[in-house]
Scaffold this motif. Structure first.
Motif, PDB file in Angstrom:
ATOM      1  N   GLY A   1      -4.366  67.386  18.507  1.00 52.25           N
ATOM      2  CA  GLY A   1      -3.910  67.065  17.153  1.00 52.25           C
ATOM      3  C   GLY A   1      -2.754  67.929  16.685  1.00 52.25           C
ATOM      4  O   GLY A   1      -2.248  67.742  15.583  1.00 52.25           O
ATOM      5  N   GLU A   2      -2.292  68.833  17.534  1.00 51.27           N
ATOM      6  CA  GLU A   2      -1.130  69.659  17.165  1.00 51.27           C
ATOM      7  C   GLU A   2       0.088  68.739  17.078  1.00 51.27           C
ATOM      8  O   GLU A   2       0.325  67.932  17.966  1.00 51.27           O
ATOM      9  CB  GLU A   2      -0.903  70.731  18.225  1.00 51.27           C
ATOM     10  N   ALA A   3       0.856  68.854  16.001  1.00 49.05           N
ATOM     11  CA  ALA A   3       2.017  67.974  15.826  1.00 49.05           C
ATOM     12  C   ALA A   3       3.147  68.467  16.730  1.00 49.05           C
ATOM     13  O   ALA A   3       3.459  69.663  16.713  1.00 49.05           O
ATOM     14  CB  ALA A   3       2.458  67.985  14.377  1.00 49.05           C
ATOM     15  N   PRO A   4       3.766  67.583  17.526  1.00 46.02           N
ATOM     16  CA  PRO A   4       4.887  68.009  18.358  1.00 46.02           C
ATOM     17  C   PRO A   4       6.079  68.409  17.487  1.00 46.02           C
ATOM     18  O   PRO A   4       6.316  67.802  16.439  1.00 46.02           O
ATOM     19  CB  PRO A   4       5.208  66.765  19.192  1.00 46.02           C
ATOM     20  N   LEU A   5       6.774  69.472  17.878  1.00 38.77           N
ATOM     21  CA  LEU A   5       7.959  70.000  17.166  1.00 38.77           C
ATOM     22  C   LEU A   5       7.623  70.397  15.732  1.00 38.77           C
ATOM     23  O   LEU A   5       8.497  70.376  14.853  1.00 38.77           O
ATOM     24  CB  LEU A   5       9.097  68.963  17.154  1.00 38.77           C
ATOM     25  N   GLN A   6       6.367  70.730  15.461  1.00 36.27           N
ATOM     26  CA  GLN A   6       5.995  70.940  14.052  1.00 36.27           C
ATOM     27  C   GLN A   6       6.768  72.094  13.412  1.00 36.27           C
ATOM     28  O   GLN A   6       7.044  72.074  12.241  1.00 36.27           O
ATOM     29  CB  GLN A   6       4.495  71.176  13.911  1.00 36.27           C
TER      30      GLN A   6
ATOM     31  N   LYS B   1      15.345  69.152  14.285  1.00 37.90           N
ATOM     32  CA  LYS B   1      14.721  67.934  14.825  1.00 37.90           C
ATOM     33  C   LYS B   1      15.815  66.940  15.226  1.00 37.90           C
ATOM     34  O   LYS B   1      15.748  66.295  16.275  1.00 37.90           O
ATOM     35  CB  LYS B   1      13.779  67.307  13.787  1.00 37.90           C
ATOM     36  N   GLN B   2      16.848  66.849  14.395  1.00 37.08           N
ATOM     37  CA  GLN B   2      17.951  65.928  14.700  1.00 37.08           C
ATOM     38  C   GLN B   2      18.662  66.385  15.983  1.00 37.08           C
ATOM     39  O   GLN B   2      18.963  65.568  16.866  1.00 37.08           O
ATOM     40  CB  GLN B   2      18.942  65.892  13.534  1.00 37.08           C
TER      41      GLN B   2
ATOM     42  N   PHE C   1      19.238  65.097  23.679  1.00 38.58           N
ATOM     43  CA  PHE C   1      18.379  64.308  24.578  1.00 38.58           C
ATOM     44  C   PHE C   1      17.229  65.151  25.125  1.00 38.58           C
ATOM     45  O   PHE C   1      16.914  65.108  26.312  1.00 38.58           O
ATOM     46  CB  PHE C   1      19.201  63.706  25.732  1.00 38.58           C
ATOM     47  N   SER C   2      16.618  65.934  24.245  1.00 39.65           N
ATOM     48  CA  SER C   2      15.517  66.820  24.677  1.00 39.65           C
ATOM     49  C   SER C   2      14.226  66.030  24.886  1.00 39.65           C
ATOM     50  O   SER C   2      14.095  64.904  24.406  1.00 39.65           O
ATOM     51  CB  SER C   2      15.285  67.904  23.621  1.00 39.65           C
ATOM     52  N   ASN C   3      13.308  66.656  25.610  1.00 42.62           N
ATOM     53  CA  ASN C   3      11.976  66.070  25.837  1.00 42.62           C
ATOM     54  C   ASN C   3      10.909  67.024  25.332  1.00 42.62           C
ATOM     55  O   ASN C   3      11.118  68.236  25.256  1.00 42.62           O
ATOM     56  CB  ASN C   3      11.759  65.803  27.332  1.00 42.62           C
ATOM     57  N   LEU C   4       9.728  66.469  25.014  1.00 52.62           N
ATOM     58  CA  LEU C   4       8.619  67.318  24.579  1.00 52.62           C
ATOM     59  C   LEU C   4       8.158  68.176  25.756  1.00 52.62           C
ATOM     60  O   LEU C   4       8.340  67.790  26.918  1.00 52.62           O
ATOM     61  CB  LEU C   4       7.461  66.446  24.082  1.00 52.62           C
TER      62      LEU C   4
ATOM     63  N   GLN D   1       7.888  58.447  30.553  1.00 51.86           N
ATOM     64  CA  GLN D   1       8.327  57.041  30.711  1.00 51.86           C
ATOM     65  C   GLN D   1       8.463  56.394  29.319  1.00 51.86           C
ATOM     66  O   GLN D   1       9.419  55.695  29.021  1.00 51.86           O
ATOM     67  CB  GLN D   1       7.303  56.241  31.502  1.00 51.86           C
ATOM     68  N   CYS D   2       7.470  56.658  28.465  1.00 58.36           N
ATOM     69  CA  CYS D   2       7.484  56.057  27.115  1.00 58.36           C
ATOM     70  C   CYS D   2       8.621  56.649  26.282  1.00 58.36           C
ATOM     71  O   CYS D   2       9.235  55.951  25.482  1.00 58.36           O
ATOM     72  CB  CYS D   2       6.149  56.304  26.417  1.00 58.36           C
ATOM     73  N   MET D   3       8.886  57.933  26.484  1.00 62.48           N
ATOM     74  CA  MET D   3       9.880  58.617  25.651  1.00 62.48           C
ATOM     75  C   MET D   3      11.213  58.721  26.370  1.00 62.48           C
ATOM     76  O   MET D   3      11.828  59.778  26.457  1.00 62.48           O
ATOM     77  CB  MET D   3       9.355  59.986  25.211  1.00 62.48           C
ATOM     78  N   GLN D   4      11.654  57.571  26.918  1.00 59.90           N
ATOM     79  CA  GLN D   4      13.002  57.510  27.514  1.00 59.90           C
ATOM     80  C   GLN D   4      13.990  57.151  26.418  1.00 59.90           C
ATOM     81  O   GLN D   4      13.684  56.301  25.568  1.00 59.90           O
ATOM     82  CB  GLN D   4      13.031  56.428  28.596  1.00 59.90           C
ATOM     83  N   TYR D   5      15.157  57.787  26.439  1.00 57.28           N
ATOM     84  CA  TYR D   5      16.124  57.537  25.364  1.00 57.28           C
ATOM     85  C   TYR D   5      16.676  56.115  25.421  1.00 57.28           C
ATOM     86  O   TYR D   5      17.112  55.572  24.408  1.00 57.28           O
ATOM     87  CB  TYR D   5      17.231  58.594  25.409  1.00 57.28           C
ATOM     88  N   GLN D   6      16.663  55.498  26.622  1.00 50.41           N
ATOM     89  CA  GLN D   6      17.119  54.103  26.703  1.00 50.41           C
ATOM     90  C   GLN D   6      15.920  53.171  26.487  1.00 50.41           C
ATOM     91  O   GLN D   6      15.028  53.095  27.354  1.00 50.41           O
ATOM     92  CB  GLN D   6      17.731  53.833  28.082  1.00 50.41           C
ATOM     93  N   PRO D   7      15.891  52.464  25.340  1.00 49.75           N
ATOM     94  CA  PRO D   7      14.706  51.660  24.988  1.00 49.75           C
ATOM     95  C   PRO D   7      14.277  50.699  26.089  1.00 49.75           C
ATOM     96  O   PRO D   7      13.083  50.534  26.357  1.00 49.75           O
ATOM     97  CB  PRO D   7      15.169  50.897  23.741  1.00 49.75           C
TER      98      PRO D   7
END
Ligand SMILES: N#Cc1ccc(Nc2nc(N)cc(-n3ccc(CO)n3)n2)cc1
Length: 286
Positions: A212-217, A224-225, A231-234, A248-254
């Motif tokens: 439940g920890e928020a990413p980039l909190q 954040k911007q 093009f950073s990743n978690l 795979q889900c968080m690829q910058y190309q939709p």
């Protein structure tokens, strides 16, 4: 296309917190069915009076949830408009938002978390098949209807909440604050497509497996911007197969993000047994 609920049929109890431009309260509604008065526990979601201009979007979000029904989608009983108050009347989901539940629970098992992830993937698959984008997938909008009990090993049950006010009407600061759940392309278009939900799914998976920890909190909106501009990743989870699915889900190309069917297939192929044994330490019962 909505059931209108009379204000006098609503009873208000305590405040349960707030969302973007809304406040939520526990309450109940009474209705007459074949001459008998029934009282049902409900969640009352009220649009802030100073955001009255968002009422169409507020009710559009609710109507999305009441035009289609699915076991993992929240049930919206109807709406109530009274003086300046716009109220969405939802089924009361027993254990509330998943992010708070995960923060409170010292340790839920890996299989519990996977089960929740699969249920969310099913809800998204259902929406994808109807070509409906949700636009606000995050652990705060996953509601826990059943806890599931480690001893009797019965599983949790979640419901996806309404998407709330559309991105286009939220201020830039609210949209920036939704990084990393909001897909990068949305910052420019403010339009929600199916692919956006896959990005958000990845971010929500990260939340679930980080208790439940928020990413980039810790990051402020500017940083954040920049996270997107660079093009950073978690940070990757230890469990590499799951970390792969998240990336795979968080690829910058939709267009490169996986279909819901692929997501479900990959979740089903994650073997919890060895992972659970390998990491038994962090899933010890409380
Ligand atoms: N303590 C406690 C407690 C709080 C809430 C519920 N129940 C509930 N039912 C819903 N239909 C929606 C929600 N939400 C909570 C956040 C959001 C944001 O979307 N919704 N909570 C149950 C226990």
């Amino acid at each position: 296309q909505f059931h209108m609920i009379k204000h006098e049929d609503l009873t208000w109890s305590e405040s349960l917190g707030q969302g973007s431009f809304t406040h939520i309260f526990r309450g109940s509604k009474t209705d007459q069915r074949d001459g008998v008065t029934h009282s049902t526990e409900v969640l009352l979601k009220v649009l802030d009076a100073n955001h009255k201009n968002c009422w169409e979007s507020f009710f559009e979000a609710a109507s999305l949830m009441s035009q289609i029904s699915h076991k993992h989608l929240l049930l919206v009983y109807g709406i109530s408009v009274h003086k300046s108050k716009n109220i969405m009347v939802q089924e009361f989901v027993k254990h509330g938002a998943l992010d708070l539940y995960l923060k409170k629970s010292t340790s839920v098992s890996v299989s519990w978390k996977l089960d929740v992830a699969k249920q969310l993937a099913c809800a998204l698959n259902f929406l994808e098949e109807k070509n409906i984008a949700h636009g606000n997938i995050c652990a705060k909008n996953l509601l826990l209807a059943r806890e599931g009990d480690p001893s009797t090993d019965n599983s949790p049950f979640i419901k996806l909440s309404d998407p709330g006010i559309s991105m286009a009407l939220l201020g830039k600061d609210v949209v920036l604050d939704r990084i990393p759940w909001v897909a990068p392309e949305v910052l420019n278009t403010l339009e929600i497509e199916l692919e956006c939900d896959k990005w958000s799914f990845g971010s929500t998976l990260w939340e679930i497996f980080n208790n439940g920890e928020a990413p980039l909190q810790g990051l402020d909106p500017i940083h954040k911007q920049q996270f997107y501009e660079h093009f950073s990743n978690l940070p990757a989870l230890e469990w590499t197969e799951l970390a792969d699915l998240i990336s795979q889900c968080m690829q910058y190309q939709p267009e490169l993000r996986p279909s819901c069917r692929s997501i479900i297939r990959q979740l089903n192929s994650l073997i919890t047994s060895d992972y659970e044994i390998l990491h038994a330490s962090d899933t010890l019962p409380k």
